[in-house]
Design a protein around this motif. Structure first.
Motif, PDB file in Angstrom:
ATOM      1  N   UNK A 161       0.829  -1.211   0.000  1.00 57.13           N
ATOM      2  CA  UNK A 161       0.000   0.000   0.000  1.00 57.13           C
ATOM      3  C   UNK A 161       0.861   1.257   0.000  1.00 57.13           C
ATOM      4  N   UNK A 162       1.863   1.302   0.867  1.00 55.25           N
ATOM      5  CA  UNK A 162       2.675   2.506   0.995  1.00 55.25           C
ATOM      6  C   UNK A 162       3.886   2.521   0.059  1.00 55.25           C
ATOM      7  N   UNK A 163       4.026   1.484  -0.759  1.00 59.25           N
ATOM      8  CA  UNK A 163       5.095   1.480  -1.752  1.00 59.25           C
ATOM      9  C   UNK A 163       4.581   1.456  -3.170  1.00 59.25           C
ATOM     10  N   UNK A 164       3.256   1.529  -3.334  1.00 57.53           N
ATOM     11  CA  UNK A 164       2.683   1.398  -4.678  1.00 57.53           C
ATOM     12  C   UNK A 164       3.080   2.571  -5.562  1.00 57.53           C
ATOM     13  N   UNK A 165       3.216   3.776  -4.980  1.00 55.93           N
ATOM     14  CA  UNK A 165       3.622   4.936  -5.764  1.00 55.93           C
ATOM     15  C   UNK A 165       5.047   4.778  -6.273  1.00 55.93           C
ATOM     16  N   UNK A 166       5.931   4.318  -5.392  1.00 55.78           N
ATOM     17  CA  UNK A 166       7.319   4.072  -5.801  1.00 55.78           C
ATOM     18  C   UNK A 166       7.358   2.979  -6.862  1.00 55.78           C
ATOM     19  N   UNK A 167       6.621   1.913  -6.634  1.00 58.90           N
ATOM     20  CA  UNK A 167       6.612   0.808  -7.580  1.00 58.90           C
ATOM     21  C   UNK A 167       6.098   1.214  -8.947  1.00 58.90           C
ATOM     22  N   UNK A 168       5.072   2.068  -8.969  1.00 60.19           N
ATOM     23  CA  UNK A 168       4.511   2.509 -10.252  1.00 60.19           C
ATOM     24  C   UNK A 168       5.533   3.300 -11.055  1.00 60.19           C
ATOM     25  N   UNK A 169       6.208   4.248 -10.405  1.00 56.20           N
ATOM     26  CA  UNK A 169       7.190   5.083 -11.097  1.00 56.20           C
ATOM     27  C   UNK A 169       8.409   4.266 -11.514  1.00 56.20           C
ATOM     28  N   UNK A 170       8.877   3.397 -10.610  1.00 50.68           N
ATOM     29  CA  UNK A 170      10.121   2.670 -10.863  1.00 50.68           C
ATOM     30  C   UNK A 170       9.929   1.567 -11.894  1.00 50.68           C
ATOM     31  N   UNK A 171       8.826   0.842 -11.808  1.00 50.83           N
ATOM     32  CA  UNK A 171       8.641  -0.332 -12.658  1.00 50.83           C
ATOM     33  C   UNK A 171       8.018   0.019 -14.003  1.00 50.83           C
ATOM     34  N   UNK A 172       7.040   0.930 -14.002  1.00 52.58           N
ATOM     35  CA  UNK A 172       6.318   1.206 -15.246  1.00 52.58           C
ATOM     36  C   UNK A 172       6.731   2.502 -15.939  1.00 52.58           C
ATOM     37  N   UNK A 173       7.431   3.388 -15.230  1.00 48.49           N
ATOM     38  CA  UNK A 173       7.837   4.654 -15.839  1.00 48.49           C
ATOM     39  C   UNK A 173       9.359   4.742 -15.802  1.00 48.49           C
ATOM     40  N   UNK A 174       9.951   4.966 -16.945  1.00 47.74           N
ATOM     41  CA  UNK A 174      11.399   5.139 -17.033  1.00 47.74           C
ATOM     42  C   UNK A 174      11.663   6.558 -17.540  1.00 47.74           C
ATOM     43  N   UNK A 175      11.880   7.503 -16.634  1.00 47.77           N
ATOM     44  CA  UNK A 175      12.001   8.915 -16.960  1.00 47.77           C
ATOM     45  C   UNK A 175      13.465   9.275 -17.224  1.00 47.77           C
ATOM     46  N   UNK A 176      13.851   9.594 -18.476  1.00 48.14           N
ATOM     47  CA  UNK A 176      15.246   9.938 -18.748  1.00 48.14           C
ATOM     48  C   UNK A 176      15.666  11.237 -18.086  1.00 48.14           C
ATOM     49  N   UNK A 177      14.710  12.186 -17.874  1.00 51.65           N
ATOM     50  CA  UNK A 177      15.056  13.433 -17.208  1.00 51.65           C
ATOM     51  C   UNK A 177      15.533  13.194 -15.787  1.00 51.65           C
ATOM     52  N   UNK A 178      14.906  12.223 -15.123  1.00 50.12           N
ATOM     53  CA  UNK A 178      15.317  11.912 -13.752  1.00 50.12           C
ATOM     54  C   UNK A 178      16.728  11.362 -13.724  1.00 50.12           C
ATOM     55  N   UNK A 179      17.083  10.609 -14.752  1.00 53.15           N
ATOM     56  CA  UNK A 179      18.419  10.022 -14.794  1.00 53.15           C
ATOM     57  C   UNK A 179      19.497  11.098 -14.874  1.00 53.15           C
TER      58      UNK A 179
END
Length: 341
Positions: A161-179
């Protein structure tokens, strides 16, 4: 050669393997459970704690307290389930009530007692032999086993429940700007824009730029760079989050199903072995009733040991070493005149 003889021949290697190696494999399984649990907790502190502290420090304090309460119960009940003997009939003792003679132990067998081929002993109120505990689940450790599973399911649900936001961004979104910003954590949470050189910089620096040479209408909008996106930019953190996601979902499905099954059995006043026996008896006789079913409320109080002034809050919500009600040698049945308290 008959069908039964052929089946016995095919099953014989399995029986031999269980009898000779299940005890040794049990230690490996206990080690695996310990390493898996420790890894998930370590990753939660490594990644989850900074993430939530950045979002809301006050909520993070609550999450740390609540999460460690779950962890304390998980560790305590697992340790007790592994180290507590399930209970065995006394050797050479004359039993007041005996359901029969064990064919392997050649000794009186109390009611609800069954022989475990792995432990090579009779187990009081045997439920099953659990390789993940390297121990049988019986009269004296059944409560520890059930509460361990219940708290573990609650624990992985908490992480999901409290890691779903992290999991969504990390697993399904690969943001090159963040890199490109992973080495500059001071930019987390600031609105960023692209300057003439194509470099992402904070808006406050863009506004200080000569507006005649670089009008504001040419400022290209980009999303806010969040803590979760910076986690996504780190390959090791991405792998760790993926590992936790797979582990927690797998444990939730596996142990969640077991918790539901054992919850139903406890409410009916029967073990897993008795469930299969009683199911067969009901098919043979529609009037059959489990003689040890004292009603759902009494069954649960008896299983949790909530007698003699014990309370749910003190002895279930917090670790407790209290012994179960009774001795495991004799049992109250629905036909008893004595009312169980």
């Amino acid at each position: 050669m008959s069908r039964s003889y052929a089946v016995d021949c095919l099953l014989e290697p399995i029986f031999w393997f269980v009898d000779n190696f299940a005890g040794s494999l049990g230690k490996v399984f206990v080690f695996c459970v310990t390493v898996l649990t420790s890894s998930v907790v370590a990753i939660a502190y490594w990644i989850g704690l900074p993430y939530w502290w950045h979002r809301n420090p006050y909520l993070t304090v609550f999450l740390v307290i609540f999460g460690n309460w779950l962890l304390l119960n998980i560790v305590f009940h697992y340790y007790m389930a592994v180290t507590t003997p399930p209970g065995h009939p006394p050797n050479g003792a004359m039993l007041v009530e005996a359901a029969g003679i064990c064919k392997k132990c050649i000794s009186p067998k109390p009611p609800r007692t069954h022989h475990c081929s792995v432990c090579d002993k009779c187990i009081l109120a045997m439920d099953h032999h659990c390789p993940w505990l390297n121990n049988c689940v019986g009269f004296f450790n059944a409560r520890y086993f059930y509460l361990y599973m219940a708290y573990m399911v609650a624990g992985v649900t908490f992480i999901i429940v409290f890691g779903i936001d992290i999991g969504y961004v990390v697993i399904w979104i690969n943001d090159p700007d963040a890199a490109t910003l992973k080495d500059d954590p001071e930019l987390i949470g600031h609105p960023l824009r692209m300057n003439q050189s194509g470099v992402l910089v904070p808006v406050k620096d863009i506004l200080e730029y000569d507006s005649e040479n670089f009008p504001r209408e040419h400022i290209l909008p980009t999303p806010l760079i969040t803590e979760a996106q910076l986690i996504s930019a780190d390959p090791w953190k991405r792998k760790a989050v993926f590992f936790v996601a797979v582990a927690c979902i797998a444990v939730f499905i596996a142990l969640g199903g077991l918790v539901v099954m054992h919850t139903k059995n406890i409410g009916r006043g029967e073990t897993s072995i008795e469930y299969h026996i009683n199911t067969t008896m009901r098919k043979q006789n529609s009037n059959f009733r489990n003689p040890y079913n004292l009603g759902k409320k009494k069954n649960w109080r008896k299983f949790l040991g909530l007698t003699q002034g014990r309370t749910f809050i003190r002895h279930v919500l917090f670790p407790s070493r209290h012994a179960p009600t009774g001795t495991g040698l004799t049992w109250h049945a629905t036909g008893d005149l004595e009312d169980w308290p």
